[in-house]
Motif scaffolding. Structure first.
Motif, PDB file in Angstrom:
ATOM      1  N   ASN A   1      27.630 -56.636 -26.022  1.00  0.00           N
ATOM      2  CA  ASN A   1      28.899 -56.224 -27.323  1.00  0.00           C
ATOM      3  C   ASN A   1      29.764 -57.375 -27.435  1.00  0.00           C
ATOM      4  OD1 ASN A   1      27.472 -53.873 -27.442  1.00  0.00           O
ATOM      5  ND2 ASN A   1      28.890 -52.679 -25.942  1.00  0.00           N
ATOM      6  N   PHE A   2      30.382 -57.873 -26.667  1.00  0.00           N
ATOM      7  CA  PHE A   2      31.205 -59.023 -26.762  1.00  0.00           C
ATOM      8  C   PHE A   2      30.509 -60.209 -27.792  1.00  0.00           C
ATOM      9  CE2 PHE A   2      33.131 -63.206 -25.742  1.00  0.00           C
ATOM     10  CZ  PHE A   2      34.309 -62.794 -25.978  1.00  0.00           C
ATOM     11  N   LEU A   3      29.445 -60.629 -26.986  1.00  0.00           N
ATOM     12  CA  LEU A   3      28.573 -61.684 -28.001  1.00  0.00           C
ATOM     13  C   LEU A   3      28.185 -61.223 -29.384  1.00  0.00           C
ATOM     14  CD1 LEU A   3      26.265 -62.837 -25.172  1.00  0.00           C
ATOM     15  CD2 LEU A   3      28.568 -63.794 -26.007  1.00  0.00           C
ATOM     16  N   ILE A   4      28.024 -59.878 -29.547  1.00  0.00           N
ATOM     17  CA  ILE A   4      27.479 -59.410 -30.924  1.00  0.00           C
ATOM     18  C   ILE A   4      28.687 -59.455 -31.717  1.00  0.00           C
ATOM     19  CG2 ILE A   4      26.176 -57.455 -32.106  1.00  0.00           C
ATOM     20  CD1 ILE A   4      24.311 -59.307 -30.498  1.00  0.00           C
ATOM     21  N   GLU A   5      29.763 -58.940 -31.448  1.00  0.00           N
ATOM     22  CA  GLU A   5      30.997 -58.831 -32.055  1.00  0.00           C
ATOM     23  C   GLU A   5      31.501 -60.252 -32.603  1.00  0.00           C
ATOM     24  OE1 GLU A   5      34.243 -56.971 -29.700  1.00  0.00           O
ATOM     25  OE2 GLU A   5      33.037 -55.349 -29.467  1.00  0.00           O
ATOM     26  N   HIS A   6      30.985 -61.433 -31.981  1.00  0.00           N
ATOM     27  CA  HIS A   6      31.606 -62.662 -32.433  1.00  0.00           C
ATOM     28  C   HIS A   6      30.431 -63.137 -33.332  1.00  0.00           C
ATOM     29  CE1 HIS A   6      34.424 -62.202 -29.292  1.00  0.00           C
ATOM     30  NE2 HIS A   6      35.108 -63.313 -29.877  1.00  0.00           N
ATOM     31  N   LYS A   7      29.046 -62.580 -33.555  1.00  0.00           N
ATOM     32  CA  LYS A   7      28.170 -62.937 -34.559  1.00  0.00           C
ATOM     33  C   LYS A   7      27.637 -64.354 -34.269  1.00  0.00           C
ATOM     34  CE  LYS A   7      30.026 -59.107 -37.459  1.00  0.00           C
ATOM     35  NZ  LYS A   7      30.596 -58.580 -38.727  1.00  0.00           N
ATOM     36  N   GLY A   8      27.800 -64.870 -33.358  1.00  0.00           N
ATOM     37  CA  GLY A   8      27.441 -66.371 -33.337  1.00  0.00           C
ATOM     38  C   GLY A   8      28.402 -67.452 -34.149  1.00  0.00           C
ATOM     39  N   VAL A   9      29.422 -66.819 -34.850  1.00  0.00           N
ATOM     40  CA  VAL A   9      30.357 -67.703 -35.802  1.00  0.00           C
ATOM     41  C   VAL A   9      31.764 -67.820 -35.294  1.00  0.00           C
ATOM     42  CG1 VAL A   9      31.236 -67.482 -37.996  1.00  0.00           C
ATOM     43  CG2 VAL A   9      28.911 -66.565 -37.650  1.00  0.00           C
ATOM     44  N   THR A  10      32.104 -66.618 -34.536  1.00  0.00           N
ATOM     45  CA  THR A  10      33.626 -66.882 -34.094  1.00  0.00           C
ATOM     46  C   THR A  10      33.721 -67.514 -32.749  1.00  0.00           C
ATOM     47  OG1 THR A  10      34.042 -64.924 -35.422  1.00  0.00           O
ATOM     48  CG2 THR A  10      35.665 -65.286 -33.656  1.00  0.00           C
ATOM     49  N   PRO A  11      34.511 -68.477 -32.657  1.00  0.00           N
ATOM     50  CA  PRO A  11      34.460 -69.096 -31.290  1.00  0.00           C
ATOM     51  C   PRO A  11      35.299 -68.484 -30.412  1.00  0.00           C
ATOM     52  CG  PRO A  11      35.827 -70.246 -32.842  1.00  0.00           C
ATOM     53  CD  PRO A  11      35.427 -69.260 -33.657  1.00  0.00           C
ATOM     54  N   PHE A  12      35.131 -68.727 -28.980  1.00  0.00           N
ATOM     55  CA  PHE A  12      35.788 -67.859 -27.727  1.00  0.00           C
ATOM     56  C   PHE A  12      36.044 -68.699 -26.905  1.00  0.00           C
ATOM     57  CE2 PHE A  12      31.412 -66.598 -27.930  1.00  0.00           C
ATOM     58  CZ  PHE A  12      31.244 -66.770 -26.764  1.00  0.00           C
ATOM     59  N   TYR A  13      37.091 -68.514 -25.889  1.00  0.00           N
ATOM     60  CA  TYR A  13      37.035 -69.264 -24.663  1.00  0.00           C
ATOM     61  C   TYR A  13      36.150 -69.002 -23.709  1.00  0.00           C
ATOM     62  CZ  TYR A  13      41.536 -70.788 -26.877  1.00  0.00           C
ATOM     63  OH  TYR A  13      42.607 -71.279 -27.600  1.00  0.00           O
ATOM     64  N   ALA A  14      35.664 -69.872 -22.967  1.00  0.00           N
ATOM     65  CA  ALA A  14      34.668 -69.418 -21.725  1.00  0.00           C
ATOM     66  C   ALA A  14      35.068 -70.619 -20.828  1.00  0.00           C
ATOM     67  CB  ALA A  14      33.161 -69.254 -22.032  1.00  0.00           C
ATOM     68  N   THR A  15      34.792 -69.978 -19.570  1.00  0.00           N
ATOM     69  CA  THR A  15      35.004 -70.873 -18.281  1.00  0.00           C
ATOM     70  C   THR A  15      33.555 -70.970 -17.619  1.00  0.00           C
ATOM     71  OG1 THR A  15      37.353 -70.270 -17.817  1.00  0.00           O
ATOM     72  CG2 THR A  15      35.900 -71.461 -16.084  1.00  0.00           C
ATOM     73  N   ILE A  16      32.931 -72.218 -17.739  1.00  0.00           N
ATOM     74  CA  ILE A  16      31.628 -72.390 -17.202  1.00  0.00           C
ATOM     75  C   ILE A  16      31.594 -73.540 -16.355  1.00  0.00           C
ATOM     76  CG2 ILE A  16      29.081 -72.870 -17.693  1.00  0.00           C
ATOM     77  CD1 ILE A  16      30.393 -70.313 -19.150  1.00  0.00           C
ATOM     78  N   ALA A  17      31.290 -73.135 -14.954  1.00  0.00           N
ATOM     79  CA  ALA A  17      31.290 -74.262 -13.806  1.00  0.00           C
ATOM     80  C   ALA A  17      32.562 -74.709 -13.671  1.00  0.00           C
ATOM     81  CB  ALA A  17      30.419 -75.443 -14.256  1.00  0.00           C
ATOM     82  N   GLY A  18      33.884 -73.765 -13.905  1.00  0.00           N
ATOM     83  CA  GLY A  18      35.144 -74.315 -13.439  1.00  0.00           C
ATOM     84  C   GLY A  18      35.829 -74.720 -14.516  1.00  0.00           C
ATOM     85  N   ASP A  19      35.179 -75.098 -15.909  1.00  0.00           N
ATOM     86  CA  ASP A  19      35.650 -75.718 -16.884  1.00  0.00           C
ATOM     87  C   ASP A  19      35.979 -74.991 -18.030  1.00  0.00           C
ATOM     88  OD1 ASP A  19      37.103 -77.904 -18.146  1.00  0.00           O
ATOM     89  OD2 ASP A  19      35.127 -78.973 -18.474  1.00  0.00           O
ATOM     90  N   THR A  20      37.138 -74.710 -18.658  1.00  0.00           N
ATOM     91  CA  THR A  20      37.253 -73.729 -19.778  1.00  0.00           C
ATOM     92  C   THR A  20      37.341 -74.528 -21.277  1.00  0.00           C
ATOM     93  OG1 THR A  20      38.805 -72.304 -18.248  1.00  0.00           O
ATOM     94  CG2 THR A  20      38.838 -72.067 -20.957  1.00  0.00           C
ATOM     95  N   LYS A  21      36.464 -74.129 -21.967  1.00  0.00           N
ATOM     96  CA  LYS A  21      36.441 -74.820 -23.307  1.00  0.00           C
ATOM     97  C   LYS A  21      36.056 -73.759 -24.394  1.00  0.00           C
ATOM     98  CE  LYS A  21      34.699 -79.212 -21.542  1.00  0.00           C
ATOM     99  NZ  LYS A  21      33.583 -80.035 -21.439  1.00  0.00           N
ATOM    100  N   THR A  22      36.072 -74.113 -25.646  1.00  0.00           N
ATOM    101  CA  THR A  22      35.803 -73.355 -26.569  1.00  0.00           C
ATOM    102  C   THR A  22      34.354 -73.195 -27.093  1.00  0.00           C
ATOM    103  OG1 THR A  22      38.074 -73.832 -27.566  1.00  0.00           O
ATOM    104  CG2 THR A  22      36.426 -72.481 -28.944  1.00  0.00           C
ATOM    105  N   TYR A  23      33.628 -71.999 -27.105  1.00  0.00           N
ATOM    106  CA  TYR A  23      32.108 -72.026 -27.411  1.00  0.00           C
ATOM    107  C   TYR A  23      32.022 -71.155 -28.537  1.00  0.00           C
ATOM    108  CZ  TYR A  23      31.600 -74.242 -23.096  1.00  0.00           C
ATOM    109  OH  TYR A  23      31.785 -75.327 -22.074  1.00  0.00           O
ATOM    110  N   ARG A  24      30.681 -70.901 -28.951  1.00  0.00           N
ATOM    111  CA  ARG A  24      30.265 -69.774 -29.619  1.00  0.00           C
ATOM    112  C   ARG A  24      28.749 -69.692 -29.243  1.00  0.00           C
ATOM    113  NH1 ARG A  24      26.509 -71.369 -33.634  1.00  0.00           N
ATOM    114  NH2 ARG A  24      26.564 -73.572 -34.269  1.00  0.00           N
ATOM    115  N   THR A  25      28.427 -68.431 -29.575  1.00  0.00           N
ATOM    116  CA  THR A  25      26.962 -68.169 -28.940  1.00  0.00           C
ATOM    117  C   THR A  25      26.008 -68.842 -30.133  1.00  0.00           C
ATOM    118  OG1 THR A  25      27.656 -65.794 -28.469  1.00  0.00           O
ATOM    119  CG2 THR A  25      25.427 -66.203 -28.486  1.00  0.00           C
ATOM    120  N   GLU A  26      24.859 -69.406 -29.674  1.00  0.00           N
ATOM    121  CA  GLU A  26      23.811 -69.963 -30.490  1.00  0.00           C
ATOM    122  C   GLU A  26      22.439 -69.288 -30.193  1.00  0.00           C
ATOM    123  OE1 GLU A  26      23.514 -74.128 -32.314  1.00  0.00           O
ATOM    124  OE2 GLU A  26      22.510 -74.353 -30.160  1.00  0.00           O
TER     125      GLU A  26
END
Length: 112
Positions: free
Chosen positions: A62-87
């Motif tokens: 639901n979180f990913l669908i709400e962002h529609k692949g367009v709206t960016p969000f913060y995510a921590t992957i492998a200990g590093d927080t950056k801004t991403y969008r779903t692709e």
């Protein structure tokens, strides 16, 4: 616009791909001149999965669908927080019993 945060820890084994954007000019005598393309020419893409109970997988979906692949969000992957969008297309699979898995790709984005 306040960015939301992807609060879930993904499974170990996430795969990172790093794209280096360059501009190449080839000369007739076989020489190349290469320069970086843009100010943010290094961009990460992550292939991630999360295995959990269905309710948690549904919340992530639901979180990913709400962002529609367009709206960016913060995510921590492998200990590093950056801004991403779903692709691409998030996919879910029933592993067995109450356990499900979601797989999706995250592409790093840069916000001014």
């Amino acid at each position: 616009m306040a960015l939301r945060t992807f609060d879930w820890c993904v499974d170990a084994g996430a795969t990172r791909t790093t794209a280096l954007k360059t501009n190449t000019v080839q000369f007739g005598d076989g020489y190349d001149q290469v320069s970086s393309f843009g100010i943010n020419n290094v961009r990460e893409t992550w292939q991630v999965t999360k295995t959990a109970y269905k309710s948690e997988i549904d919340a992530i979906h639901n979180f990913l669908i709400e962002h529609k692949g367009v709206t960016p969000f913060y995510a921590t992957i492998a200990g590093d927080t950056k801004t991403y969008r779903t692709e691409g297309e998030p996919s879910t699979a029933h592993i067995g019993g109450k356990v499900w898995r979601i797989s999706f790709n995250l592409k790093q984005v840069f916000i001014p």
